[in-house]
Scaffold this motif. Structure first.
Motif, short mmCIF file in Angstrom:
data_model
loop_
_atom_site.label_atom_id
_atom_site.label_comp_id
_atom_site.label_asym_id
_atom_site.label_seq_id
_atom_site.Cartn_x
_atom_site.Cartn_y
_atom_site.Cartn_z
N LEU A 17 1.05 -1.42 -0.07
CA LEU A 17 0.09 0.07 0.02
C LEU A 17 1.00 1.10 0.12
O LEU A 17 0.52 2.23 -0.60
N GLN A 18 1.74 1.48 0.68
CA GLN A 18 2.88 2.08 0.71
C GLN A 18 3.63 2.49 -0.87
O GLN A 18 3.83 3.65 -0.75
N ALA A 19 3.79 1.81 -1.43
CA ALA A 19 3.99 1.03 -2.72
C ALA A 19 3.22 2.52 -3.54
O ALA A 19 3.43 2.34 -5.07
N ALA A 20 1.59 1.68 -3.54
CA ALA A 20 0.90 2.36 -4.81
C ALA A 20 0.88 3.20 -3.92
O ALA A 20 0.21 4.22 -5.36
N PHE A 21 0.16 3.82 -3.07
CA PHE A 21 -0.43 4.87 -3.14
C PHE A 21 -0.03 6.74 -2.20
O PHE A 21 0.61 7.61 -1.75
N SER A 22 2.13 6.02 -1.93
CA SER A 22 2.17 6.94 -0.63
C SER A 22 1.39 7.64 0.13
O SER A 22 1.07 8.69 -0.07
N PRO A 23 0.41 6.86 0.88
CA PRO A 23 -0.87 7.30 1.43
C PRO A 23 0.19 8.76 2.56
O PRO A 23 0.91 8.49 3.62
N ASP A 24 -1.08 9.15 3.22
CA ASP A 24 -0.59 10.03 4.13
C ASP A 24 -0.88 9.43 5.30
O ASP A 24 -0.27 10.14 6.03
N THR A 25 -2.00 8.91 5.94
CA THR A 25 -2.46 7.87 7.03
C THR A 25 -2.26 6.46 5.87
O THR A 25 -2.90 6.01 5.35
N LEU A 26 -1.69 5.67 7.18
CA LEU A 26 -1.81 3.90 6.92
C LEU A 26 -2.01 3.67 8.44
O LEU A 26 -0.93 3.30 8.89
N ARG A 27 -2.13 2.43 8.17
CA ARG A 27 -2.71 1.92 9.34
C ARG A 27 -2.97 0.59 8.65
O ARG A 27 -4.50 -0.11 8.69
N VAL A 28 -2.12 -0.42 9.60
CA VAL A 28 -2.63 -2.25 9.32
C VAL A 28 -2.77 -2.99 10.50
O VAL A 28 -2.03 -2.55 11.67
N ILE A 29 -3.88 -2.99 11.01
CA ILE A 29 -4.95 -3.71 11.76
C ILE A 29 -4.87 -5.37 12.30
O ILE A 29 -5.37 -5.49 11.10
N ASN A 30 -4.51 -6.55 12.64
CA ASN A 30 -3.64 -7.31 12.82
C ASN A 30 -5.70 -8.08 13.39
O ASN A 30 -5.37 -7.92 14.66
N ASP A 31 -7.15 -8.29 13.14
CA ASP A 31 -7.76 -8.45 13.20
C ASP A 31 -8.11 -10.05 14.29
O ASP A 31 -9.15 -10.66 13.98
N SER A 32 -6.87 -10.78 13.21
CA SER A 32 -7.05 -12.00 13.76
C SER A 32 -7.76 -13.01 14.60
O SER A 32 -8.23 -14.03 14.49
N ALA A 33 -7.23 -12.48 16.20
CA ALA A 33 -7.55 -12.55 17.26
C ALA A 33 -9.14 -12.83 17.59
O ALA A 33 -9.79 -14.04 18.11
N LYS A 34 -9.37 -11.89 16.94
CA LYS A 34 -10.99 -12.32 17.39
C LYS A 34 -11.94 -13.19 16.24
O LYS A 34 -12.89 -13.60 16.25
N HIS A 35 -11.39 -13.50 15.47
CA HIS A 35 -12.09 -14.68 14.31
C HIS A 35 -10.91 -15.98 14.55
O HIS A 35 -11.77 -16.72 13.68
N ARG A 36 -10.37 -16.30 15.53
CA ARG A 36 -10.19 -17.60 15.71
C ARG A 36 -11.24 -18.52 15.90
O ARG A 36 -11.96 -18.26 16.73
N GLY A 37 -10.62 -19.67 15.27
CA GLY A 37 -11.79 -20.82 15.20
C GLY A 37 -12.61 -20.71 14.10
O GLY A 37 -13.55 -21.47 14.30
N HIS A 38 -13.22 -19.03 13.78
CA HIS A 38 -14.46 -19.09 12.84
C HIS A 38 -14.18 -19.50 11.99
O HIS A 38 -12.98 -20.13 11.15
#
Length: 94
Positions: A17-38
């Protein structure tokens, strides 16, 4: 830029995403723990994410087109490594 998880998939998302957009802000949040076992939890701990990104490229684009732009930038990651991703894409000032 802020990254909640520094696993290899989160790092690759961030880099692409940095390479494609050079964003002003970027936050990547790992939500996987909320979906454990799903459905889609592959046990890697990196299958579900939220991306919050702000960049000028999104100005004048619909919400759907912004999501398509992010998905294109991530390419094979979306098919091969990521089960689900919430995308919050904004133009500056939104």
């Amino acid at each position: 830029m802020e990254t909640e998880s520094k696993g290899p998939v989160a790092t690759e998302i961030e880099q692409r995403l940095q390479a494609a957009f050079s964003p002003d802000t970027l936050r990547v949040i790992n939500d996987s723990a909320k979906h454990r076992g799903h459905a889609g939890d592959d046990g890697s701990g990196e299958s579900h994410f939220t991306v919050e990104i702000t960049c000028a490229a999104f100005a004048g684009q619909s919400r759907l087109e912004r999501q398509r732009m992010v998905n294109r930038a991530l390419g094979d990651l979306m098919r091969d490594k990521v089960h689900a991703m919430a995308i919050k894409a904004r133009a500056p000032g939104e």
